[in-house]
Design a protein around this motif. Sequence first.
Motif, PDB file in Angstrom:
ATOM      1  N   GLU A   1     -20.295 -42.766  37.550  1.00  0.00           N
ATOM      2  CA  GLU A   1     -19.986 -43.175  36.170  1.00  0.00           C
ATOM      3  C   GLU A   1     -20.146 -44.691  36.002  1.00  0.00           C
ATOM      4  O   GLU A   1     -20.670 -45.163  34.991  1.00  0.00           O
ATOM      5  CB  GLU A   1     -18.564 -42.747  35.817  1.00  0.00           C
TER       6      GLU A   1
ATOM      7  N   HIS B   1     -23.765 -45.566  35.922  1.00  0.00           N
ATOM      8  CA  HIS B   1     -24.321 -45.173  34.620  1.00  0.00           C
ATOM      9  C   HIS B   1     -23.977 -46.210  33.560  1.00  0.00           C
ATOM     10  O   HIS B   1     -24.845 -46.612  32.761  1.00  0.00           O
ATOM     11  CB  HIS B   1     -23.771 -43.797  34.223  1.00  0.00           C
ATOM     12  N   ASP B   2     -22.724 -46.663  33.543  1.00  0.00           N
ATOM     13  CA  ASP B   2     -22.312 -47.679  32.573  1.00  0.00           C
ATOM     14  C   ASP B   2     -23.108 -48.969  32.739  1.00  0.00           C
ATOM     15  O   ASP B   2     -23.535 -49.592  31.760  1.00  0.00           O
ATOM     16  CB  ASP B   2     -20.820 -47.988  32.731  1.00  0.00           C
TER      17      ASP B   2
ATOM     18  N   ARG C   1     -25.024 -49.629  29.227  1.00  0.00           N
ATOM     19  CA  ARG C   1     -24.261 -50.438  28.272  1.00  0.00           C
ATOM     20  C   ARG C   1     -24.641 -51.905  28.415  1.00  0.00           C
ATOM     21  O   ARG C   1     -24.995 -52.376  29.486  1.00  0.00           O
ATOM     22  CB  ARG C   1     -22.757 -50.240  28.492  1.00  0.00           C
TER      23      ARG C   1
END
Length: 763
Positions: A68, A71-72, A76
């Motif tokens: 996670e 992925h961020d 982002r």
Amino acid sequence: MASYSAVSHLPIRKQSEETNPAVAVENKEINNELSAQIDELSQDVSSLTEQPHNINQTISTILLKLNEICHDLTTREHYSTSLAFVIFNKILKIYIQILDLHQFVDAILHYDPKRHVHLLRKLLDIENHYDFDKLIQQMSLRVQRELFFSLFKQLDSSAKLISYLQNNLNTNLDPDRILINSCSSVLYTMLKVLNRIQITITDNDLEKYQNPVLTSIIRFMNDYFKNKEHLRVNEKNNKKLMKQILLFIANLTVKILTLRIFINIDYPQICLSWLSLSYLNATGYLLIISTLKDIACHDDGVIVLNKLNCAKIVHQFKNEALHVHIDFIIDKNMRELVSQMLDLILVLIVDPDVLFVEEVNSDAINQVLSTTINTSASLIFRNKWLHLSELLIGLMKLCANDNILDFILQKNGCLGFFLTTLRTLLSDIGKKNIDDVDIGLEVLAIMALGNILWSISFHDGYKNDLIQNIDLIKLLEELRESYTLNYTLAYIYIPQQMSSLKRTADGILHNLYLLLPSKLENQFNSNRKMTCSLTISYSHVNIDFCRQLYDILNAIPKLSISVDFNTGKYLWKDIVETLAQADVVVFLLSKDFFYDKSCRQELIYVTDKLKKLFIPIFIDRDFKPTGWLHKRIARLKSIQFDKTNLISTCEELLSMINEHLYMNISLVRNSLDIKQWSDKEVKEWFMKNDILPELDEFYQFRNGNELLLYAKAILAYPWINEYERIRTRFAEKFQQKNQNLTQEQFLQFINQLQILNKQVYFN
């Protein structure tokens, strides 16, 4: 890791949306939240062994959260490059810790193998998503150094990564396949970061990493290249990883100061064996040849490469592979670059006399000269793979040979090129900061050019041109006194054939008649003394022999010996004073002496200016003097050094001194009772005389009497008989150390036994 806090405070350009204060506050909160998450995961990993019952579930949870976070970081836009780099390295550290757990494979199967592969890809995506190159360039050298060795230590301490590099995993077993994919992926990611870091590294830095990590990396590469023809599984990934590994090793060997480590693990021999493989790609060959070029820049590397027949292998590759390999046929620029490096290797390792004879066929001298001229036109004095300093060091070695020097200078504008390039480099280095990446290489280039000009200054036909540019010599002296030079010299490798800037400047000025020590020339023999003042002139390559000779002669009361390592006099003004005050000068002649500009200047000064008594000792039986040396010693009586009997050489030298100076000097006999030595004193004798310590362990002499009895027995017969008798048993005894006994090592023992047997006393 020690460097992360420093990395996070680097001034990195902000994202455009951070100009809005509200967005900046929000981003700060997000950054703090992410940092807290990764720190919490670090703690969870550290406590894994305390939860043996739930360990698979805990690992799965940690991997899920890492996925996670990755992925961020890649989707982002809230995170700065600096923060992303810190998080990236912490993820890498956490993953390696999990990888080394023996429950790793079970945990991956529990977690989901596909999701695990996704995590590895995301980790690499972070590295590709952010401009880590720019970030690392902005770091101080101290922070880069901390980062490099922090990552390298992780690699060295990871049991799974080392096992992978040692090819201990079986591709036919499902659990091992998971480990292989994991290890190759994380190793590739680590190496991409390590290959971005440009710092000075020495052999002392790498010594503790020689085993297991460096040895394992070399073994991994060798296994891959030797079996590459038959590889089919993950070939694309293997190629990518091998390129990073080769680049990593090339980046280490280019430091030159690290080469002792790579020589220790037989890397030169392995590299040469790879050149005989016909199925590597052009990039692979390029990296291998680049490494061989770096090895050839080191004096020890030259010795090793010549023992391995490197010149023959290079000629073969140049004449065959470059013309038939499909990659080189398609990519002419690649072929030209490889050819340039092969020519430079030849120039660095082949005896200049041999190279000059071969020039008609090989054209190596012309090619290196042409490449040097083209590279000097670059604003940064380099192309992608060669720095001007490397090429100039090659030319410096060539220019010590008068025939090659004439060959080079007969080409239009070459002397002007050397002068102009030196002026440009001196101007450029004045604008450099002390921690600029290439400052050490520019210092080397300047020193090489200074040495080239010194070689030129021995020739009358070029002296006027040098006198017209005498301001360059003054600039060299200014640089010598600068903090830049004194700081830089500690971090660069200086070849033995390269003289210091001070010695170079003095040498040029003396040859141009601008530095005349005339007041000293009439000091010779002003008063007849009861003692003889003797000065020894030698090439520093031959310092071991010189020390042995000095140790014996220095014990004689009627001799006063001057040699630079004893007097500390290395500057020309001190050298001429010592030479002028000597009753006799001994020259230790060898090929290295012949090409040493300091030795040349000293001999010419003694013969042509002082016209003083001198005695040549040939310490290399294969050396045949030519040119400037031959015409000065051809009619003189000389001494041929006998490797098997140093004492006889000393006695012959004393006989010649007695004959010319009407003296009566003889070797001093020892009053010390060697028979009473303890085993400890015997060990001290081995250490003091640089005798291989394993020989002491092999013979295990209990006292001096046993040592003397052995000496008397063994010296009655040719030493080679004893050598052949013991060398196999010696190798067997020290098999675990991989220590063999060479003839040179045994001869050192024999020479010292002869001295001991004749009871010559020296300290």
